[in-house]
Design a protein around this motif. Structure first.
Motif, PDB file in Angstrom:
ATOM      1  N   GLN A 223       0.878  -1.149   0.016  1.00 26.20           N
ATOM      2  CA  GLN A 223      -0.126  -0.042   0.035  1.00 26.20           C
ATOM      3  C   GLN A 223       0.788   1.180  -0.072  1.00 26.20           C
ATOM      4  N   PHE A 276       5.205  -7.259  -0.006  1.00 26.63           N
ATOM      5  CA  PHE A 276       3.746  -6.837   0.401  1.00 26.63           C
ATOM      6  C   PHE A 276       3.775  -5.838   1.695  1.00 26.63           C
ATOM      7  N   ASN A 434      -3.741  -3.956  -3.891  1.00 23.53           N
ATOM      8  CA  ASN A 434      -4.520  -5.062  -3.149  1.00 23.53           C
ATOM      9  C   ASN A 434      -4.961  -6.017  -4.191  1.00 23.53           C
ATOM     10  N   LYS A 441      -1.199 -14.001  -3.286  1.00 19.04           N
ATOM     11  CA  LYS A 441      -1.054 -14.744  -2.254  1.00 19.04           C
ATOM     12  C   LYS A 441      -1.993 -15.840  -2.072  1.00 19.04           C
TER      13      LYS A 441
ATOM     14  N   PRO B 158       0.078 -11.649   6.429  1.00 25.51           N
ATOM     15  CA  PRO B 158      -1.134 -10.921   7.198  1.00 25.51           C
ATOM     16  C   PRO B 158      -0.847 -11.019   8.742  1.00 25.51           C
ATOM     17  N   GLY B 243      -1.852  -0.072   6.884  1.00 28.40           N
ATOM     18  CA  GLY B 243      -3.189  -0.864   6.503  1.00 28.40           C
ATOM     19  C   GLY B 243      -2.875  -2.067   5.937  1.00 28.40           C
ATOM     20  N   GLY B 244      -1.727  -2.416   5.265  1.00 29.13           N
ATOM     21  CA  GLY B 244      -1.356  -3.560   4.492  1.00 29.13           C
ATOM     22  C   GLY B 244      -0.710  -4.728   5.545  1.00 29.13           C
ATOM     23  N   PRO B 245      -0.380  -5.942   4.886  1.00 29.52           N
ATOM     24  CA  PRO B 245      -0.636  -6.233   3.570  1.00 29.52           C
ATOM     25  C   PRO B 245      -2.044  -6.303   3.224  1.00 29.52           C
ATOM     26  N   ASN B 246      -2.574  -5.700   2.009  1.00 35.69           N
ATOM     27  CA  ASN B 246      -3.856  -6.017   1.588  1.00 35.69           C
ATOM     28  C   ASN B 246      -4.893  -5.908   2.665  1.00 35.69           C
ATOM     29  N   ASP B 247      -4.925  -4.553   3.153  1.00 32.91           N
ATOM     30  CA  ASP B 247      -5.772  -4.098   4.423  1.00 32.91           C
ATOM     31  C   ASP B 247      -5.864  -5.046   5.524  1.00 32.91           C
ATOM     32  N   GLN B 250      -5.827  -2.722   8.514  1.00 35.33           N
ATOM     33  CA  GLN B 250      -6.430  -1.702   8.271  1.00 35.33           C
ATOM     34  C   GLN B 250      -7.473  -1.569   9.768  1.00 35.33           C
TER      35      GLN B 250
END
Lengths: 472, 297
Positions: A223, A276, A434, A441, B158, B243-247, B250
């Motif tokens: 992000q 990431f 994203n 992933k 994550p 906020g990542g990875p990929n929210d 968040q």
């Protein structure tokens, strides 16, 4: 490859070496490799351009408060501050210049717009389309510039003009290309001494470098701004885009799915999960410290290395946008947008200063060490000479010569349409990184990930279209 | 004869209260009213003109999967952090009330995470959790827990990214909880503990049957402070992961910022931020009740 430094650090010497490496990395740690003290050490072999001055069209007085980013190449800011104040002295305007970190500028503009006071003219390094209702239409300024210097570069026009409202919400006199940066010593052994030219070559070469030497590829899916840029470049090269030229959402296409599938293969064969987690400085740090084989970024990381790690700098070379199944395009790395908020009274002074600044853009290019490119090509007549014989110590001296042809392979955010308010929100809420990251992933299939992204993009477009700021 | 000002208790009370009232109205009540007004409007970063749009922003927020993820993350981060902050704060408080050489130096060092500005400490953690140069990975590699050249990618996975955010919250708020609970521990009358010792109660029995029950109201205050600070914080997320990875990390505060300021949709950002209000209201009521119980006790 992690070059053995951290593999078995058992001795005090190993610890000291590790600490030294960490210190080198930390020195690169500001956004997008802001060049720190040190910099290129050779004196310029070509002189700075002569600056010009012409009297403003109207009598000026009072104050002019300028806000702009802290340039990634600090020598630019030293030049700019004196340049602006010298102009003020000649025309009878008291000029003040404030620099802040680029990441803080949108927040600052929002605050000043809400407060109805603040700076008279503000510059940012990406499109400021979201502020259109609160800024002056600068069509007269752009027309004047076009009359003086010819047609404005299309990617700058598309990043400052809203066709839905027929207004220039910003004035865009400059931009920065976004080439591929690669380590020659790593790509030579895989048969690509001049770096990859296509996305397929990138996959093939980067996978071999990772398997042979353990050095990964560095294209972010995080992000942050660089991920946003490079993933759009990949999409365009596959014939995909967020919107068409008429601002209709077209992201859910077989081309986008193919681009996502390609990135999945690239990640699996040549990258690690670090991509990431990146921020804007991460790919620069990785390249300069020898941990990455290839990144997509401006020349600022390499300029940093010229001062802090000359051996690596000499080993870093560049390639233009990689060719995909449809075309070869890269996003502009930086796009200068100057706005004049509606609450400002020093409008004439702001416009006259911007014309004076544009007329002397050759100095901006020179003092940014060839980082800034002009939206009116004729205003930097020496640029190609500088690029073929770098005044700031490139080895070899023509390392940047390929940038002379950067315009055909560069595009604005939102290509093939304009950089609208909707495109800005899609950009700033990281929908595209994203979308790629989810599929790569394995959290969703490429088709599902693209469909989910389409839903988000459509909601954003619908909202701003209803507000009258987006066409289509 | 006119009454002197010093004799007019009612007026004096208002005069003394006035600065606090003005402060709260200006910095709490007005922004809160503005947030409600913005949430019902189409105000954007570039267009401050006010047009009432009813519940449209809330409808859009409910349709946004990132909002639901942010809401869930906010509760997960707050819940786990709160438990860990209380447990570790109690352990730390026990250590800090003990007598040993250099106690004051240790107390000073323990308090540092709380006194350091959160943005600065988050940047330090950003370096500690770096993908390639993480000193934590280096130590794990040194002791053989990671293979040569292997990294954990703390902020790139994550689960590990969420763990990292929680760890930083716990690290920075545990000292606050420890200090609050130290105050509770030293307030326990010594004769109660001495009597228990005379009666043959061991360390753990005294801990669970005397100290913890008596410290519980204070521990609740520590827990609620921890919850409020974690629930409303966006600095840790913004600095560490954006906020990542990929929210995956968040939270409501960060998503309200990205949507409202960076994305330019102030109305929707305000609508997201308003979801912080119910829990904060509940926390405030709970804190006040606990404080009242302590006063009674």
């Amino acid at each position: 490859m992690n070059d053995g430094l951290f593999d078995t650090p058992r001795t005090r010497r190993d610890v000291l070496r590790a600490a030294a490496m960490t210190a080198v990395a930390a020195s690169l740690g500001t956004a997008c490799a802001r060049e720190e003290s040190g910099g290129p050490i050779q004196p310029p072999s070509t002189g700075a351009p002569q600056e010009t001055f012409s009297d403003p069209r109207t009598k000026l007085s009072g104050e002019l408060k300028i806000l702009l980013w802290s340039h990634f190449v600090p020598s630019h800011d030293e030049w700019f501050d004196k340049f602006a104040k010298d102009w003020g002295g000649k025309v009878g305007v008291a000029v003040t210049v404030d620099h802040i970190d680029q990441a803080q500028i949108p927040t600052r503009i929002a605050a000043e717009v809400q407060a109805g006071q603040g700076h008279d003219v503000i510059q940012y390094i990406a499109t400021l389309s979201q502020y259109e209702p609160s800024v002056h239409d600068l069509k007269d300024l752009v027309d004047e510039a076009n009359d003086r210097w010819g047609a404005q570069l299309d990617l700058c026009r598309k990043s400052s003009f809203n066709p839905a409202t027929n207004r220039f919400y910003a004035y865009s006199p400059g931009w920065v290309p976004d080439p591929g940066n690669f380590r020659k010593s790593l790509w030579e052994p895989v048969g690509l001494p001049n770096g990859p030219t296509t996305w397929d070559e990138l996959l093939e070469g980067a996978a071999r470098i990772k398997s042979d030497k353990g050095v990964q590829l560095g294209l972010g899916m995080s992000q942050e701004i660089d991920s946003n840029m490079v993933l759009r470049a990949l999409m365009w090269s596959y014939g995909a885009s967020e919107q068409d030229e008429n601002e209709k959402v077209v992201i859910n296409s077989p081309e986008t799915v193919a681009a996502v599938e390609y990135m999945t293969r690239l990640y699996q064969q040549a990258m690690t999960p670090e991509v990431f987690s990146w921020n804007a400085a991460s790919n620069n740090q990785g390249l300069v410290s020898g941990k990455l084989s290839y990144i997509v970024n401006s020349i600022s990381a390499w300029r940093t290395a010229q001062g802090s790690n000359p051996a690596v700098a000499d080993d870093v070379f560049f390639v233009p946008a990689l060719r995909g199944p449809k075309t070869a395009l890269a996003a502009q790395h930086v796009l200068y947008n100057w706005i004049i908020p509606k609450h400002v009274t020093a409008v004439d002074a702001a416009k006259e200063f911007l014309l004076h600044y544009t007329a002397n853009f050759a100095s901006a290019t020179y003092h940014s060490k060839l980082y800034d490119f002009c939206a009116w090509d004729g205003l930097t007549p020496n640029r190609n000479a500088w690029l073929t014989s770098d005044p700031f110590g490139a080895q070899p001296a023509d390392k940047l010569a390929f940038l002379a042809d950067a315009i055909p392979w560069s595009a604005n955010i939102g290509h093939p349409g304009p950089a609208s308010t909707a495109i800005g929100e899609v950009f700033n809420t990281f929908v595209i990184p994203n979308m790629f990251a989810r599929a790569v992933k394995g959290e969703a299939t490429p088709q599902q990930s693209v469909a989910d992204a389409e839903k988000q993009v459509t909601a954003i477009f619908d909202k701003w279209r209803a507000a009258g700021l987006v066409g289509g | 004869m006119a009454t002197r000002l010093a004799d007019r208790a009612g007026l004096l009370a208002w005069l003394f209260l006035l600065p606090s009232v003005l402060y709260i109205v200006a910095l709490v009540a007005v922004p809160f009213a503005l947030a409600i007004a913005f949430a019902l409007s189409d105000v954007s970063a570039g267009d401050p003109s006010y047009d009432y749009v009813g519940g449209r922003n809330f409808e859009r927020v409910f349709d946004d999967p990132v909002f639901w993820r942010s809401l869930g993350n906010t509760f997960v981060f707050t819940g786990i952090s709160m438990v860990l902050i209380v447990v570790l704060g109690k352990v730390l408080a026990n250590i800090l009330v003990a007598d040993f050489r250099g106690k004051w130096l240790v107390r000073f060092l323990v308090l540092l995470p709380w006194t350091t500005p959160v943005a600065l400490s988050s940047i330090s953690w950003l370096w500690l959790l770096d993908s390639i140069y993480s000193p934590i990975d280096w130590v794990l590699r040194f002791f053989g827990f990671l293979g040569p050249g292997e990294n954990l990618y703390w902020l790139g996975q994550p689960g590990l990214a969420m763990t990292s955010v929680i760890a930083v919250h716990v690290w920075r708020l545990t000292p606050l909880a420890a200090v609050i609970m130290m105050a509770g521990l030293v307030a326990i009358p010594r004769d109660i503990e001495e009597q228990a010792m005379v009666d043959g109660a061991g360390y753990w029995r005294r801990m669970f049957e005397i100290k913890i029950p008596l410290v519980l109201p204070v521990a609740a205050v520590a827990a609620l402070f921890g919850a409020v600070f974690t629930f409303t914080d966006m600095a840790v997320v913004r600095v560490l992961t954006r906020g990542g990875p990929n929210d995956a990390t968040q939270v409501l505060a960060s998503w309200a910022f990205y949507r409202g300021i960076e994305g330019g949709d102030v109305g929707q950002g305000a609508a997201i931020a308003l979801f912080l209000f119910p829990l904060l209201l509940a926390a405030a009521i709970a804190i006040l009740r606990v404080v009242r119980r302590i006063e009674v006790w």
